[in-house]
Design a protein around this motif. Structure first.
Motif, PDB file in Angstrom:
ATOM      1  N   GLU A  82      47.653  12.653  80.667  1.00 48.68           N
ATOM      2  CA  GLU A  82      48.874  12.151  79.999  1.00 48.68           C
ATOM      3  C   GLU A  82      49.008  10.619  80.075  1.00 48.68           C
ATOM      4  OE1 GLU A  82      48.776  14.937  81.778  1.00 48.68           O
ATOM      5  OE2 GLU A  82      49.381  16.383  80.254  1.00 48.68           O
ATOM      6  N   ILE A  83      48.794  10.056  81.247  1.00 48.37           N
ATOM      7  CA  ILE A  83      48.889   8.588  81.348  1.00 48.37           C
ATOM      8  C   ILE A  83      47.824   7.905  80.489  1.00 48.37           C
ATOM      9  CG2 ILE A  83      48.627   6.631  82.953  1.00 48.37           C
ATOM     10  CD1 ILE A  83      50.134   8.336  85.032  1.00 48.37           C
ATOM     11  N   PRO A  84      46.560   8.386  80.520  1.00 51.75           N
ATOM     12  CA  PRO A  84      45.572   7.819  79.578  1.00 51.75           C
ATOM     13  C   PRO A  84      46.011   7.936  78.110  1.00 51.75           C
ATOM     14  CG  PRO A  84      44.448   9.074  81.260  1.00 51.75           C
ATOM     15  CD  PRO A  84      45.912   9.296  81.482  1.00 51.75           C
ATOM     16  N   ALA A  85      46.639   9.053  77.745  1.00 46.16           N
ATOM     17  CA  ALA A  85      47.098   9.228  76.354  1.00 46.16           C
ATOM     18  C   ALA A  85      48.171   8.192  76.022  1.00 46.16           C
ATOM     19  CB  ALA A  85      47.646  10.638  76.145  1.00 46.16           C
ATOM     20  N   MET A  86      49.059   7.923  76.990  1.00 46.42           N
ATOM     21  CA  MET A  86      50.111   6.915  76.748  1.00 46.42           C
ATOM     22  C   MET A  86      49.528   5.509  76.642  1.00 46.42           C
ATOM     23  SD  MET A  86      53.456   8.205  78.828  1.00 46.42           S
ATOM     24  CE  MET A  86      52.784   9.127  80.180  1.00 46.42           C
ATOM     25  N   VAL A  87      48.495   5.226  77.430  1.00 40.70           N
ATOM     26  CA  VAL A  87      47.808   3.936  77.341  1.00 40.70           C
ATOM     27  C   VAL A  87      47.217   3.772  75.945  1.00 40.70           C
ATOM     28  CG1 VAL A  87      45.766   2.674  78.124  1.00 40.70           C
ATOM     29  CG2 VAL A  87      47.306   3.710  79.804  1.00 40.70           C
ATOM     30  N   LEU A  88      46.588   4.826  75.441  1.00 40.31           N
ATOM     31  CA  LEU A  88      45.970   4.767  74.096  1.00 40.31           C
ATOM     32  C   LEU A  88      47.055   4.581  73.040  1.00 40.31           C
ATOM     33  CD1 LEU A  88      43.079   6.894  72.746  1.00 40.31           C
ATOM     34  CD2 LEU A  88      45.126   6.585  71.359  1.00 40.31           C
ATOM     35  N   ILE A  89      48.137   5.343  73.120  1.00 33.52           N
ATOM     36  CA  ILE A  89      49.206   5.239  72.117  1.00 33.52           C
ATOM     37  C   ILE A  89      49.808   3.837  72.120  1.00 33.52           C
ATOM     38  CG2 ILE A  89      51.537   6.023  71.505  1.00 33.52           C
ATOM     39  CD1 ILE A  89      50.666   8.815  72.574  1.00 33.52           C
ATOM     40  N   ASP A  90      50.064   3.301  73.315  1.00 36.87           N
ATOM     41  CA  ASP A  90      50.683   1.969  73.418  1.00 36.87           C
ATOM     42  C   ASP A  90      49.765   0.908  72.810  1.00 36.87           C
ATOM     43  OD1 ASP A  90      52.875   0.427  75.553  1.00 36.87           O
ATOM     44  OD2 ASP A  90      51.185  -0.698  74.724  1.00 36.87           O
ATOM     45  N   SER A  91      48.501   0.913  73.224  1.00 37.67           N
ATOM     46  CA  SER A  91      47.568  -0.149  72.782  1.00 37.67           C
ATOM     47  C   SER A  91      47.292  -0.046  71.282  1.00 37.67           C
ATOM     48  CB  SER A  91      46.264  -0.066  73.569  1.00 37.67           C
ATOM     49  OG  SER A  91      45.674   1.218  73.443  1.00 37.67           O
ATOM     50  N   VAL A  92      47.158   1.167  70.748  1.00 38.48           N
ATOM     51  CA  VAL A  92      46.873   1.347  69.314  1.00 38.48           C
ATOM     52  C   VAL A  92      48.112   1.030  68.478  1.00 38.48           C
ATOM     53  CG1 VAL A  92      46.336   3.085  67.544  1.00 38.48           C
ATOM     54  CG2 VAL A  92      44.998   3.002  69.663  1.00 38.48           C
ATOM     55  N   SER A  93      49.283   1.488  68.933  1.00 42.65           N
ATOM     56  CA  SER A  93      50.519   1.302  68.137  1.00 42.65           C
ATOM     57  C   SER A  93      50.856  -0.164  67.923  1.00 42.65           C
ATOM     58  CB  SER A  93      51.704   2.005  68.828  1.00 42.65           C
ATOM     59  OG  SER A  93      51.475   3.395  68.879  1.00 42.65           O
ATOM     60  N   ARG A  94      50.519  -1.039  68.882  1.00 44.22           N
ATOM     61  CA  ARG A  94      50.889  -2.455  68.708  1.00 44.22           C
ATOM     62  C   ARG A  94      50.125  -3.082  67.548  1.00 44.22           C
ATOM     63  NH1 ARG A  94      47.869  -6.210  71.374  1.00 44.22           N
ATOM     64  NH2 ARG A  94      49.572  -7.616  71.852  1.00 44.22           N
ATOM     65  N   TYR A  95      49.085  -2.388  67.046  1.00 44.50           N
ATOM     66  CA  TYR A  95      48.352  -2.928  65.895  1.00 44.50           C
ATOM     67  C   TYR A  95      48.934  -2.447  64.557  1.00 44.50           C
ATOM     68  CZ  TYR A  95      44.739  -5.630  68.015  1.00 44.50           C
ATOM     69  OH  TYR A  95      44.086  -6.628  68.678  1.00 44.50           O
ATOM     70  N   LYS A  96      49.913  -1.548  64.607  1.00 45.65           N
ATOM     71  CA  LYS A  96      50.468  -1.044  63.351  1.00 45.65           C
ATOM     72  C   LYS A  96      51.457  -2.050  62.793  1.00 45.65           C
ATOM     73  CE  LYS A  96      49.167   1.996  61.852  1.00 45.65           C
ATOM     74  NZ  LYS A  96      47.863   2.026  61.106  1.00 45.65           N
ATOM     75  N   GLU A  97      51.375  -2.225  61.463  1.00 37.07           N
ATOM     76  CA  GLU A  97      52.251  -3.172  60.763  1.00 37.07           C
ATOM     77  C   GLU A  97      53.709  -2.967  61.171  1.00 37.07           C
ATOM     78  OE1 GLU A  97      50.353  -5.041  58.663  1.00 37.07           O
ATOM     79  OE2 GLU A  97      52.089  -6.402  58.560  1.00 37.07           O
ATOM     80  N   GLY A  98      54.356  -4.058  61.607  1.00 33.13           N
ATOM     81  CA  GLY A  98      55.798  -3.968  61.855  1.00 33.13           C
ATOM     82  C   GLY A  98      56.179  -3.565  63.263  1.00 33.13           C
ATOM     83  N   VAL A  99      55.210  -3.119  64.056  1.00 35.91           N
ATOM     84  CA  VAL A  99      55.549  -2.683  65.422  1.00 35.91           C
ATOM     85  C   VAL A  99      55.889  -3.900  66.285  1.00 35.91           C
ATOM     86  CG1 VAL A  99      54.665  -1.609  67.536  1.00 35.91           C
ATOM     87  CG2 VAL A  99      54.211  -0.559  65.297  1.00 35.91           C
ATOM     88  N   LEU A 100      55.080  -4.961  66.127  1.00 29.49           N
ATOM     89  CA  LEU A 100      55.355  -6.194  66.877  1.00 29.49           C
ATOM     90  C   LEU A 100      56.035  -7.187  65.945  1.00 29.49           C
ATOM     91  CD1 LEU A 100      52.075  -6.660  68.922  1.00 29.49           C
ATOM     92  CD2 LEU A 100      54.227  -5.657  69.650  1.00 29.49           C
ATOM     93  N   SER A 101      57.091  -7.817  66.432  1.00 26.88           N
ATOM     94  CA  SER A 101      57.814  -8.762  65.565  1.00 26.88           C
ATOM     95  C   SER A 101      56.941  -9.978  65.294  1.00 26.88           C
ATOM     96  CB  SER A 101      59.103  -9.206  66.255  1.00 26.88           C
ATOM     97  OG  SER A 101      58.779  -9.692  67.537  1.00 26.88           O
TER      98      SER A 101
END
Ligand code: 4FV
Length: 208
Positions: free
Chosen positions: A138-157
């Motif tokens: 579960e923690i590895p899955a959250m690490v992957l979700i966090d690191s990948v999601s920051r590359y999605k358009e609009g996630v980071l201001s």
């Protein structure tokens, strides 16, 4: 981008309701669905694991239960990733590669792992977050979700964060902000000069 998580402990993913990832979910930029593997056990005691064939310590997660949980997902467009210490190491280039997927199914193991037959049947790729053994995926899955999601358009201001040079910067040199003096330690003078504003790469060379 959609993440479907196959897990025995969905409550662990509450952490993803916070901060930047939480706001990305609220904005609909990412979707995170939690599938509790235990819900698919046909056993009256909701058994999801059993002793390993050939003996050995610990328990192994059952192939039939995991496969039934997997089949509950519409997986046509999905890449299935099993979080495992035997997997390919998650690094920034793999993060960028995964950020181009539209749908990821993340399989989180526990105990001694998962029956190889269901891994062979459904898993496209095994990914590790490091050469150490955790109690669950579960923690590895959250690490992957966090690191990948920051590359999605609009996630980071701050769009500049997505530039390769900037994120490399995050991995390569120290950062400073106000106050200018902390415990009698000043920010490097080179970063205070007017011409250095906005060009960290140039400043990096001067500092090192
Ligand atoms: C792990 C890792 C990891 C191994 C046994 C879960 C555990 C248990 N996953 N990177 N390192 N997983 O240690 O991804 O099944």
């Amino acid at each position: 981008m959609k993440f479907d998580i196959l897990t025995l402990f969905p409550e662990m993913f509450q952490a993803l309701n916070q901060s930047i990832i939480g706001r990305a979910k609220e904005k609909g930029l990412i979707e995170i669905n939690l599938i509790n593997i235990r819900d698919f056990s046909k056993d009256k005691h909701k058994k999801v694991d059993d002793t390993p064939y050939g003996g050995g310590a610990g328990m192994v997660m059952k192939a039939d239960v995991i496969y039934d949980a997997y089949k509950s997902i519409d997986s046509n467009d999905a890449k299935v990733i099993y979080m495992s210490p035997q997997g390919k190491k998650l690094d920034q280039s793999k993060v960028v590669e995964l950020s181009n997927e539209s749908h990821l199914i993340l399989l989180c193991g526990h105990y001694e792992g998962i029956d190889q037959r269901v891994l062979d049947k459904i898993v496209d790729e095994e990914i590790s977050i490091g050469d150490y053994v955790l109690t669950g995926g579960e923690i590895p899955a959250m690490v992957l979700i966090d690191s990948v999601s920051r590359y999605k358009e609009g996630v980071l201001s701050n769009e500049s964060v997505k530039e390769e040079s900037f994120s490399n910067g995050m991995l390569e040199y120290p950062q400073y902000t106000r106050p200018e003096v902390f415990e009698n330690v000043k920010v490097p003078e080179v970063l205070l000069s007017r011409e250095s504003q906005g060009n960290r790469k140039m400043e990096k060379r001067k500092i090192n």
